[in-house]
Every structure is written in structure tokens, then in C-alpha cells.
Design a protein around this motif. Sequence first.
Motif, PDB file in Angstrom:
ATOM      1  N   PRO A 173      -6.532   6.198  11.768  1.00  0.00           N
ATOM      2  CA  PRO A 173      -6.226   6.026  10.339  1.00  0.00           C
ATOM      3  C   PRO A 173      -5.621   4.660  10.010  1.00  0.00           C
ATOM      4  O   PRO A 173      -5.856   4.154   8.919  1.00  0.00           O
ATOM      5  N   TRP A 174      -4.895   4.073  10.972  1.00  0.00           N
ATOM      6  CA  TRP A 174      -4.244   2.802  10.619  1.00  0.00           C
ATOM      7  C   TRP A 174      -5.235   1.654  10.484  1.00  0.00           C
ATOM      8  O   TRP A 174      -4.884   0.574   9.998  1.00  0.00           O
TER       9      TRP A 174
ATOM     10  N   TYR B 175     -10.631   5.316   4.209  1.00  0.00           N
ATOM     11  CA  TYR B 175      -9.508   5.693   5.061  1.00  0.00           C
ATOM     12  C   TYR B 175      -8.454   6.432   4.256  1.00  0.00           C
ATOM     13  O   TYR B 175      -8.324   6.230   3.053  1.00  0.00           O
ATOM     14  N   ASP B 176      -7.734   7.254   4.983  1.00  0.00           N
ATOM     15  CA  ASP B 176      -6.673   8.006   4.350  1.00  0.00           C
ATOM     16  C   ASP B 176      -5.445   7.105   4.310  1.00  0.00           C
ATOM     17  O   ASP B 176      -4.804   6.888   5.322  1.00  0.00           O
ATOM     18  N   ILE B 177      -5.175   6.561   3.156  1.00  0.00           N
ATOM     19  CA  ILE B 177      -4.086   5.596   3.069  1.00  0.00           C
ATOM     20  C   ILE B 177      -2.961   6.181   2.237  1.00  0.00           C
ATOM     21  O   ILE B 177      -3.195   6.771   1.182  1.00  0.00           O
ATOM     22  N   ARG B 178      -1.761   6.055   2.751  1.00  0.00           N
ATOM     23  CA  ARG B 178      -0.616   6.554   1.973  1.00  0.00           C
ATOM     24  C   ARG B 178      -0.348   5.608   0.823  1.00  0.00           C
ATOM     25  O   ARG B 178      -0.745   4.453   0.844  1.00  0.00           O
ATOM     26  N   PHE B 179       0.337   6.093  -0.182  1.00  0.00           N
ATOM     27  CA  PHE B 179       0.651   5.288  -1.370  1.00  0.00           C
ATOM     28  C   PHE B 179      -0.614   4.727  -1.996  1.00  0.00           C
ATOM     29  O   PHE B 179      -0.658   3.584  -2.408  1.00  0.00           O
ATOM     30  N   GLU B 180      -1.692   5.548  -2.018  1.00  0.00           N
ATOM     31  CA  GLU B 180      -2.940   5.007  -2.525  1.00  0.00           C
ATOM     32  C   GLU B 180      -2.845   4.628  -3.998  1.00  0.00           C
ATOM     33  O   GLU B 180      -3.317   3.575  -4.409  1.00  0.00           O
ATOM     34  N   LYS B 181      -2.205   5.496  -4.811  1.00  0.00           N
ATOM     35  CA  LYS B 181      -2.096   5.208  -6.254  1.00  0.00           C
ATOM     36  C   LYS B 181      -1.305   3.914  -6.503  1.00  0.00           C
ATOM     37  O   LYS B 181      -1.794   3.049  -7.220  1.00  0.00           O
TER      38      LYS B 181
ATOM     39  N   TYR C  74      -5.356   0.302   7.009  1.00  0.00           N
ATOM     40  CA  TYR C  74      -4.335  -0.670   6.587  1.00  0.00           C
ATOM     41  C   TYR C  74      -4.729  -2.075   7.006  1.00  0.00           C
ATOM     42  O   TYR C  74      -4.475  -3.043   6.299  1.00  0.00           O
TER      43      TYR C  74
END
Lengths: 320, 272
Positions: free
Chosen positions: A37-38, B100-106, A41
Motif C-alpha cells: 500500500p505504501w 492505492y488505498d491512501i489515508r487522508f484521501e479527501k 504514497y
Amino acid sequence: MADKVSQRFERAAWRVEDALIAAKELLPKGLYRSPPPWMGYIFILPGLLLVSFLFVGMFILGFYSFLTHDPFEFIIYEFTLENWERLLGTTGYYNIFVRTIFMALLITAISVVLALPYAYLTIRVRSSLVRKLLLVSLFVPFFTGVIVRAYGWLIILGRNGLVNSFLGLFGIEPVRFIGTQLGVVIGLLQIMIPFAIIMIAPAIQNIDRSLERAASNLGANRVSTFRHIIIPLSLPGIAGATIVVFTITSATYAIPALIGGGQVDFVANLIYRTLFDIANWPLAATFSITLVLVSSIVVLFVFQVIGTGTLGVDTGENDE
Amino acid sequence: MNRLFRFTRQLPGEYPLLSILIAFQVVFLMLPTLIVLVVSFQAGDLVRFPPDDFSLQWYAQIPGEDRFISAFYRSIAVALFCTLLAIPIGILTGLGLIRYDIRFEKPLQIYFLLPFTVPLVVSGVILLIILGELGYIGSLWTVGLALTIINIPFMIWSVTSRVNALDPELENAAKNLGADEIQTFINVTLPSLMPGVITGSLIMFVLGLNEFIVSLIITTPDIVTLPVLIYTAIRSNISPLIAAIASVYVFVAFAAVLVADRLVGLEQFLKS
């Protein structure tokens, strides 16, 4: 001959591809078989860095707005409230801010009102020739650039310009446009209407045509269909257009500088003069921060009233 | 109101009243662009209406205007620079944000819209301060970088819409048939993102060619771009020579619209 060139090109492309594959093989297998997942980023990192110029820049602006200006030393790294006091205490600055906001609101309102029927006709008109004409007259100005269009307006609105030559045929005295608010409003409208149309059109595109037919079957005429169906359903687009047009107009420089001729200055003109005529960067930073604050307040207000509209990025995850 | 409605029904066409209003708008939108063309073909050196005579003399003078020609090359250079830099960044950001599964997407989406929400003149001040502190003011590549920063949302936007439209199963199919990951990316992923990349590139290139206020703030006299130079020139006089030079932008605009229409269709720009 051409065959040979394209063959050689193809071979070169193969070689690049092979080299890339070889390079990839050097990486740990898990990295490309099932990307962790990273990796996401890492993908967005270059974009993040690029935009960080502005993100970090906002904080730098805030920092600068508390620094001391000195005519000889340029900037002294000593904290002061002087810039903010000057902004709040000078009527001239205050007036320019009020004028900018007022004119931006006026131009936003007129642009949205004129853009709605334009966007509607562009999408609903049956003749593809008319649609093409409307699209071309929308995108050609959009791609022509502000300076060239401002120059066009100088030719049209000048003392011996197109409009006054035309009025002269009827013996009407020349009208002064250059250096007046009217001239600036005309010039800005021509720049902002295309933005408003582009923001409103997708919302109208999404309106189900059968709704309009239903309304007209139930006896509504065109005007009331427009009022009760089209306008409420295109609100997301109207919200987007309001935000975009207001933000761009409140920061506009070229039209007030050229058509306004120094008589109708906006905040951007004030910032430019502060930067280069008196070289007071801390004061220019203070004006900039204030401009951002003021336009953010208006944008947040619009968000509150009508929502994010067509501005929100569609990530395709809404339908889950 | 009813009488007005009855009256409009007698007019020809689908939307008679609306059409009249829009016809005025078309003239209003096109006039400033077209008038520059008209004046550039005018014979005398005073701008007047109707023009006495038409000639190409102002165009004939352009090759001698070294200052404008080098400014034109610089504008092309910065527009190319920002487009070429934006393509990989746009593709990576689009793939990263959506695949990708990204945090803080919004919040990140709002972050990537920052170049649109920060007023251009403020972006100019920020870049002037940052580049000034770093000592980079006066190099042409900084203008290209500035253009990339302020226009990158256009590229991200148009690439993102294509990433959304691309079915991941297509890539999986390629891999199941034995394609390597790189081969899949080059032969399946990239081609399907291409329409978005082309749209984004077209917008970024044309806007880069036209960019004015940020360039005005961060350029020094020896690296001015064409819009900045035209701006300084029309502040002093509005000779038809400037019109001939500015008409380059009118031709570019028509060409861009033609290319956009051929490649993706202008209607596509009005879809969300």
C-alpha cells in the motif's frame, strides 16, 4: 525508407522496454507482484512536493507579514505588527479591498446569470453546427490569454476605438471606457463568462431530459421549466462557477491595470506596486494573506450554502 | 409573462429568445480576439475604424523584432518545460490517488487543488519570496517550474478521469496472458491513459504559453516571456505591430481548439 526508420524505432523501443524489465527484476519481487500500500504514497510524492511550494509558501507568507521592512536593508528579521496596523489603519488600502470584493461579487453574479443559458443552449441545441459555433466561441477566448484580450478591449473601447467610431456615425459624443469601472467590468466579464460556462455545463449535462419533458407535459412553459427544473438541478455547477469566478476575479491584475489605467486598482495591483514600486515585501505578504483569507471566507460561505458542487474531484468511489 | 411566452412561440427556431441572447454573447466573447486580427492587417500606423486599407506590412516587420522573437522562444520553452514535467507527475499522482488505498484521501484532494484556490497573484508573491531566498530569480527554468506548479491540477484532473475509466481487469488479463508488469504498463495502462494525458498537455501548454501574472512577478527583464513583453509594450502605445505579434496567440488559440476538437471532441470538456 520510412519502413526502415520505423523498424529501427521499434527496435529501440524494445530495447528500452527490456532495460526497464531488467531494472525491475533487480527490485524485490513483492514490490511489483503485489504492490504494498505504501507504493501509493511514493506515486503521489512528486505531486505533493510540487504543490508544497504553495502549501509551505502560505506559512512563509504569514511569517513575512510580521517582518520589518527597511528602505536600506530591505528586510530585517525582527517581528513587528506594523504591516497589519498599516493595512487596518489606511483608508486607501481598505478601499481597494472593498472595491475588489464588491466588483468580484458583481462580476460573479452577472457571469453566472449569463453562463446558465449559454451552457444550457450549448448542451440542448439540436443543430450540431450551432453547438460547434458555441463551443468555439467559448474555447477560443479561453485559449487566447488575458493580455491579448485586454489589448482587444483597448482597441474596442478606446477613445477612437470601435465603439466610439460606431457612436460617432450617429453624432454621439465619445464615451469614456478606459479608466472607468464600467470598462473594467466589461473586460472582466468577457474573461470570466467562459470559466462560468465550463463549470456549469457538466451539471446541466447530468439533468435528465425527461424531467423537462414531464414539466412541459404538465403545462409548464419554458420560463417556469427553467426556473423550477434547470436552475435547482444545476446548483452544483452554479456553486462551482461562483467559487471559480470569484476567486479568479478577486485576484485579477491585467484588466484593472490595462483597462482601468490605474484608476480602478484591485488588490493584485496593490500587491504588485508594493512589491516593486516601494519594494516592501512584508507589506505585500500581508496583503496577500488577507486576500487569501477574504476569498476563503467567501468560498466557505458558498460551500455552506450550496455544497462543493462540480469542484469536488470525482474519485469514482462514490458509487460504493 | 404569458404574453411574452405567446410572442416567443411565433418566432422561428427551437429557442428563439434564448438564441438572441446567446448570439449577443457570442459576439461579446469573440470580439476582443477577432479585433486584434483585424487591426493587425490594417495599413496605416494609427488604429482606426473602419480601417483605411489592408496590408501585411506589420507582419513583414516581425522578423526584425528580436526582442519579441526571443521572448516568443522563451514562452515556447517554458510551456514545453511545464508540460513535459507535468506528464509523469500527473500520471503518478492519478494512479497513486485512485489505485492505492491512501489515508487522508479527501484532504489530499483538497491539497492538490491548492494551485487553483491560491490566487495567482499570491502564488506569484510566494514563488518570488521562495526563489528569492534561494537565489534562483532570473533563471528561465524557474518560470517553467512556476507554470507547472500553478497549472498541475489540470493534468491531475484529466489523468484521474482516465484512471477511473480504466478497468483493472484489463491489466490483470494482460498479466494472465503472460505479460510482464512493465509490458502491461506500456502496452495497456499508458495507452488507455493517453486521452487524458493529451487533454491535460494541451491545456497546460496553451495556458503556459499565455501565462501572465506569475511570470510578470518572477521574471527579470532579460528572461521576460511574450505575454509580459506584450503587456509592457501596450502600456506605452497600441501600434498595429503589437497586434500582428499578438495575433500569434489568436492563431494558437484557434489551432488548440481545432486539435482539441479532433482529438477528444470539444463536448468532452463540458463533461464532469
